[in-house]
Design a protein around this motif. Sequence first.
Motif, PDB file in Angstrom:
ATOM      1  N   LYS A   1       0.832  -1.208   0.000  1.00  0.00           N
ATOM      2  CA  LYS A   1       0.000   0.000   0.000  1.00  0.00           C
ATOM      3  C   LYS A   1       0.868   1.261   0.000  1.00  0.00           C
ATOM      4  CE  LYS A   1      -3.895  -2.147   2.463  1.00  0.00           C
ATOM      5  NZ  LYS A   1      -4.654  -2.174   3.738  1.00  0.00           N
ATOM      6  N   ARG A   2       1.921   1.247   0.787  1.00  0.00           N
ATOM      7  CA  ARG A   2       2.800   2.429   0.845  1.00  0.00           C
ATOM      8  C   ARG A   2       3.523   2.641  -0.486  1.00  0.00           C
ATOM      9  NH1 ARG A   2       5.827   2.606   6.742  1.00  0.00           N
ATOM     10  NH2 ARG A   2       4.001   2.174   8.052  1.00  0.00           N
ATOM     11  N   LEU A   3       3.979   1.554  -1.086  1.00  0.00           N
ATOM     12  CA  LEU A   3       4.685   1.668  -2.365  1.00  0.00           C
ATOM     13  C   LEU A   3       3.760   2.240  -3.443  1.00  0.00           C
ATOM     14  CD1 LEU A   3       6.636  -1.732  -2.399  1.00  0.00           C
ATOM     15  CD2 LEU A   3       7.556   0.529  -1.914  1.00  0.00           C
ATOM     16  N   GLN A   4       2.496   1.829  -3.397  1.00  0.00           N
ATOM     17  CA  GLN A   4       1.534   2.296  -4.401  1.00  0.00           C
ATOM     18  C   GLN A   4       1.344   3.807  -4.324  1.00  0.00           C
ATOM     19  OE1 GLN A   4      -0.312  -0.288  -6.464  1.00  0.00           O
ATOM     20  NE2 GLN A   4      -0.233   1.565  -7.684  1.00  0.00           N
TER      21      GLN A   4
ATOM     22  N   CYS B   1       3.551   5.961  -3.874  1.00  0.00           N
ATOM     23  CA  CYS B   1       4.737   6.685  -4.347  1.00  0.00           C
ATOM     24  C   CYS B   1       4.821   6.782  -5.864  1.00  0.00           C
ATOM     25  CB  CYS B   1       6.003   6.002  -3.821  1.00  0.00           C
ATOM     26  SG  CYS B   1       6.101   5.941  -2.022  1.00  0.00           S
ATOM     27  N   ILE B   2       3.966   6.056  -6.580  1.00  0.00           N
ATOM     28  CA  ILE B   2       4.113   6.021  -8.042  1.00  0.00           C
ATOM     29  C   ILE B   2       2.912   6.682  -8.714  1.00  0.00           C
ATOM     30  CG2 ILE B   2       5.510   3.932  -7.961  1.00  0.00           C
ATOM     31  CD1 ILE B   2       3.046   2.340  -8.784  1.00  0.00           C
ATOM     32  N   ARG B   3       3.037   6.904 -10.020  1.00  0.00           N
ATOM     33  CA  ARG B   3       1.986   7.558 -10.801  1.00  0.00           C
ATOM     34  C   ARG B   3       0.995   6.531 -11.348  1.00  0.00           C
ATOM     35  NH1 ARG B   3       5.827   9.723 -15.229  1.00  0.00           N
ATOM     36  NH2 ARG B   3       6.348   7.515 -15.031  1.00  0.00           N
ATOM     37  N   GLU B   4      -0.131   7.010 -11.875  1.00  0.00           N
ATOM     38  CA  GLU B   4      -1.146   6.109 -12.414  1.00  0.00           C
ATOM     39  C   GLU B   4      -0.636   5.330 -13.620  1.00  0.00           C
ATOM     40  OE1 GLU B   4      -4.846   7.960 -13.231  1.00  0.00           O
ATOM     41  OE2 GLU B   4      -5.197   8.610 -11.161  1.00  0.00           O
ATOM     42  N   VAL B   5       0.262   5.923 -14.387  1.00  0.00           N
ATOM     43  CA  VAL B   5       0.758   5.252 -15.591  1.00  0.00           C
ATOM     44  C   VAL B   5       1.797   4.188 -15.266  1.00  0.00           C
ATOM     45  CG1 VAL B   5       0.324   7.226 -17.079  1.00  0.00           C
ATOM     46  CG2 VAL B   5       2.542   7.018 -15.923  1.00  0.00           C
ATOM     47  N   ASP B   6       2.262   4.123 -14.021  1.00  0.00           N
ATOM     48  CA  ASP B   6       3.305   3.174 -13.637  1.00  0.00           C
ATOM     49  C   ASP B   6       2.682   1.873 -13.132  1.00  0.00           C
ATOM     50  OD1 ASP B   6       5.152   5.199 -14.209  1.00  0.00           O
ATOM     51  OD2 ASP B   6       4.962   6.013 -12.173  1.00  0.00           O
TER      52      ASP B   6
ATOM     53  N   VAL C   1      12.877   9.608 -11.644  1.00  0.00           N
ATOM     54  CA  VAL C   1      13.166   8.285 -11.092  1.00  0.00           C
ATOM     55  C   VAL C   1      13.822   8.412  -9.721  1.00  0.00           C
ATOM     56  CG1 VAL C   1      14.422   6.128 -11.458  1.00  0.00           C
ATOM     57  CG2 VAL C   1      13.376   7.316 -13.399  1.00  0.00           C
ATOM     58  N   GLU C   2      14.758   9.325  -9.601  1.00  0.00           N
ATOM     59  CA  GLU C   2      15.439   9.512  -8.319  1.00  0.00           C
ATOM     60  C   GLU C   2      14.472  10.032  -7.261  1.00  0.00           C
ATOM     61  OE1 GLU C   2      19.496  11.655  -6.651  1.00  0.00           O
ATOM     62  OE2 GLU C   2      19.343  10.892  -8.699  1.00  0.00           O
ATOM     63  N   ARG C   3      13.564  10.919  -7.658  1.00  0.00           N
ATOM     64  CA  ARG C   3      12.572  11.432  -6.696  1.00  0.00           C
ATOM     65  C   ARG C   3      11.680  10.296  -6.196  1.00  0.00           C
ATOM     66  NH1 ARG C   3      12.048  15.761 -10.431  1.00  0.00           N
ATOM     67  NH2 ARG C   3      10.003  14.990 -11.126  1.00  0.00           N
ATOM     68  N   ILE C   4      11.239   9.431  -7.116  1.00  0.00           N
ATOM     69  CA  ILE C   4      10.373   8.314  -6.721  1.00  0.00           C
ATOM     70  C   ILE C   4      11.138   7.325  -5.845  1.00  0.00           C
ATOM     71  CG2 ILE C   4       9.147   6.282  -7.600  1.00  0.00           C
ATOM     72  CD1 ILE C   4       8.216   7.982  -9.958  1.00  0.00           C
ATOM     73  N   ALA C   5      12.400   7.054  -6.184  1.00  0.00           N
ATOM     74  CA  ALA C   5      13.204   6.126  -5.388  1.00  0.00           C
ATOM     75  C   ALA C   5      13.368   6.638  -3.958  1.00  0.00           C
ATOM     76  CB  ALA C   5      14.571   5.922  -6.044  1.00  0.00           C
ATOM     77  N   ASN C   6      13.605   7.935  -3.801  1.00  0.00           N
ATOM     78  CA  ASN C   6      13.737   8.512  -2.456  1.00  0.00           C
ATOM     79  C   ASN C   6      12.414   8.447  -1.695  1.00  0.00           C
ATOM     80  OD1 ASN C   6      16.505   9.306  -2.199  1.00  0.00           O
ATOM     81  ND2 ASN C   6      16.140  10.912  -3.713  1.00  0.00           N
ATOM     82  N   LYS C   7      11.291   8.660  -2.398  1.00  0.00           N
ATOM     83  CA  LYS C   7       9.980   8.536  -1.749  1.00  0.00           C
ATOM     84  C   LYS C   7       9.754   7.113  -1.256  1.00  0.00           C
ATOM     85  CE  LYS C   7       6.224  10.307  -3.441  1.00  0.00           C
ATOM     86  NZ  LYS C   7       5.157  10.681  -4.405  1.00  0.00           N
ATOM     87  N   LEU C   8      10.152   6.134  -2.069  1.00  0.00           N
ATOM     88  CA  LEU C   8       9.992   4.734  -1.684  1.00  0.00           C
ATOM     89  C   LEU C   8      10.799   4.421  -0.426  1.00  0.00           C
ATOM     90  CD1 LEU C   8      10.323   3.149  -5.247  1.00  0.00           C
ATOM     91  CD2 LEU C   8       8.219   3.275  -3.908  1.00  0.00           C
ATOM     92  N   LEU C   9      12.039   4.877  -0.388  1.00  0.00           N
ATOM     93  CA  LEU C   9      12.884   4.643   0.786  1.00  0.00           C
ATOM     94  C   LEU C   9      12.286   5.290   2.031  1.00  0.00           C
ATOM     95  CD1 LEU C   9      16.428   5.241  -0.785  1.00  0.00           C
ATOM     96  CD2 LEU C   9      15.400   3.047  -0.185  1.00  0.00           C
ATOM     97  N   THR C  10      11.774   6.509   1.870  1.00  0.00           N
ATOM     98  CA  THR C  10      11.193   7.233   3.009  1.00  0.00           C
ATOM     99  C   THR C  10       9.949   6.539   3.533  1.00  0.00           C
ATOM    100  OG1 THR C  10      12.039   9.328   2.149  1.00  0.00           O
ATOM    101  CG2 THR C  10      10.263   9.446   3.773  1.00  0.00           C
ATOM    102  N   GLN C  11       9.059   6.154   2.623  1.00  0.00           N
ATOM    103  CA  GLN C  11       7.804   5.514   3.030  1.00  0.00           C
ATOM    104  C   GLN C  11       8.055   4.238   3.823  1.00  0.00           C
ATOM    105  OE1 GLN C  11       4.500   5.925   2.995  1.00  0.00           O
ATOM    106  NE2 GLN C  11       4.632   8.011   2.207  1.00  0.00           N
ATOM    107  N   LEU C  12       9.008   3.435   3.363  1.00  0.00           N
ATOM    108  CA  LEU C  12       9.243   2.152   4.039  1.00  0.00           C
ATOM    109  C   LEU C  12      10.106   2.292   5.281  1.00  0.00           C
ATOM    110  CD1 LEU C  12       9.692  -0.398   1.127  1.00  0.00           C
ATOM    111  CD2 LEU C  12       7.659   0.165   2.420  1.00  0.00           C
TER     112      LEU C  12
END
Length: 688
Positions: free
Chosen positions: A325-328, A330-335, A358-369
């Motif tokens: 749920k957290r990973l979802q 962090c990404i856009r609808e097209v992903d 890509v780097e912004r999304i990767a950092n969001k993923l790390l932060t969320q988890l």
Amino acid sequence: MPKPELSKHTTDMDDDLLRVIDAMPIAMVLSRVDGSLEYVNPALKQLLGYPDDEIYQPDVVISHPASMTINKTIRQHLKDDPYNPVIIEKQYLHKSGSIISGLLTMVAQADNKNNIKRFIAQIVDLTQLKQTQASLFLFKTLLDNSNDAIYVVDLQSKLFIECNQTACRQLGYSRDELINRMCVNDICLNPHNEKPLCEVINEIKPPAGVLLEREQVCKNGSTIPVEINACYIQQEEKQYLLAVVRDISHRKRNEAIIWRQANFDALTQLPNRRLLQDRLQLAIKQVHRSRQLIALLYLDLDRFKEVNDTLGHSTGDLLLIEAAKRLQLCIREVDTLARIGGDEFTIILTELDNRDIVERIANKLLTQLSYPFNLGNEQIHISTSIGISFYPQDAASAESLFKGADQAMYAAKKKGKNSFEYFTPWMQQQSRQRSGLIKELRQALGQQQFLLHYQPVFELTTGQLTKAEALLRWQHPAKGIIEPADFIALCEETGIIIPLGSWVFQQAIRQLSLWQPRLAPDFQLSINTSLLQFQDKQKDILLCLNNLKHYQLSTKQLIIEVTEKTLMDSHHNITEKLLALQQAGINVALDDFGTGYSALASLTRQDISFIKIDRSVIHNIAASSADRILCEAIIAMAHKLSIKVIAEGIETEAQKQLLLDAGCDYGQGYLFSPPIPAQSFQLLLKQH
């Protein structure tokens, strides 16, 4: 031309009239007022199966007994109203006893005094008609009870002209409402821009048929998916379409369930590996047209296995659901976010003009988890390692894109976890070397390339050689001796450690038996083990008991070294096997103590005989160092629990003296001797 001969049975009717009656193909009967037969024509005799004049015998009755009352009623009716004929259906008896249904038309003939002279009857055989009606009724019953709707369509008007009850139930119309409706416009839709049904119907030519799927519109406006099996019928100048229509709603629901099970992860409801592959292939095709980028992110949750092992699989499943749920978020609808197995997730980022997003999304993923997960009464902290590769810069296919992201993810883990790494060609080179090493490892055991070295363990207070540790070495044909630090992790990752561990037991115990005559009775040989050896469902690790028995060695001469990770694992196989070894008299040593989690609680739950202080702690020991205090605390605690202490990696006299002052029981390290081959160890035994 001669006249046909009349029946010998006489009547006062004119011969010419009788000849007309005899010539008629329909059964005719002349009967008297009292009901007796006066004359019958050949057609009646044939109908009832009587030859010649046998039918006139007094005991012959042609009417069925059930019709006798009807006969009286008919005659009485004609007596009362002789000018109106009677037309009625009644039953007759064939000579064989079978029943014949007939349609009786009966009139009265008056004499010159206006009295009834006789009755004249005509009987039409209804047997075949009755059979046909019965067949039609049965056929209609079968049609109405069919699970499929059946329609007859006039091809010229495209109107329904007949249907069964299932058709009415299926669509919610009465039969009167359904008949004369347009089968194309009112009932059938054309989903997915398929060819309209009317065009399909027009193309059907005898004797061909067609099988197709459509949607039908019910009276209430709802739709149902149907399968239509239609065939062409030609009857004289008219053309009809017979359509058998099956409701396939249940099949479609099952197909949807099967499709979802095949393409989505049951736990997280995310796309699985199969659907991810399909979407990635589609994205690659779109990139060829748009000239944009695709980024593939490969994620592996850090410390997930520890959560699973310590808190159980149900908690692990909850963690995966919440992480998804957290990973979802962090990404856009097209992903596309997918779970490809275990604690591994993959993300496809599409429609990229550059790498910045890509780097912004990767950092969001790390932060969320990195935020804690509150699951029931447990608060869990994890992180993730992410590998990133790009198409088309890093890969020419979907497969190589996956491999690149996977290699980058492993690089992120080695870097220290909770980070992301981009794929580089160097990683690919490292991966090839790693794959080559794994292949060589699989061959090494069969080709007898492994050997054991032995490092002596001395009692610090007396200087006596009381123990030894068996250490594995790989005698590579091209690279020479390879230390276990360079290949044990790969052995555990590939499962090679299980057969290799069994080999180590066999060789070490065999060597112990050869040294037995020169050894002190209390000499002990220590053998390292892997967590996987205990987790394996087979009993391979317990075979050491058979080996000891075979060489007539005491179980007290063997020490099994386990890691803190092994003690913390809740797998029932581990507990059972450890208990079996300890009950047999084998000592258990806790290796690498002072690193990892230092599971102090496990020391009280398990019957541990020795603690081995890790060389990393001993390396920094000094008179005023914190490591010295740590060693003193470990030794004091162990002795309180009646556990002996072995210090690893002793290299200087100063280290030895500090440990001796702290009360350490045993020591091993280069100060005393490095690990040496069996033959050299045998010479060392002679000296002690």
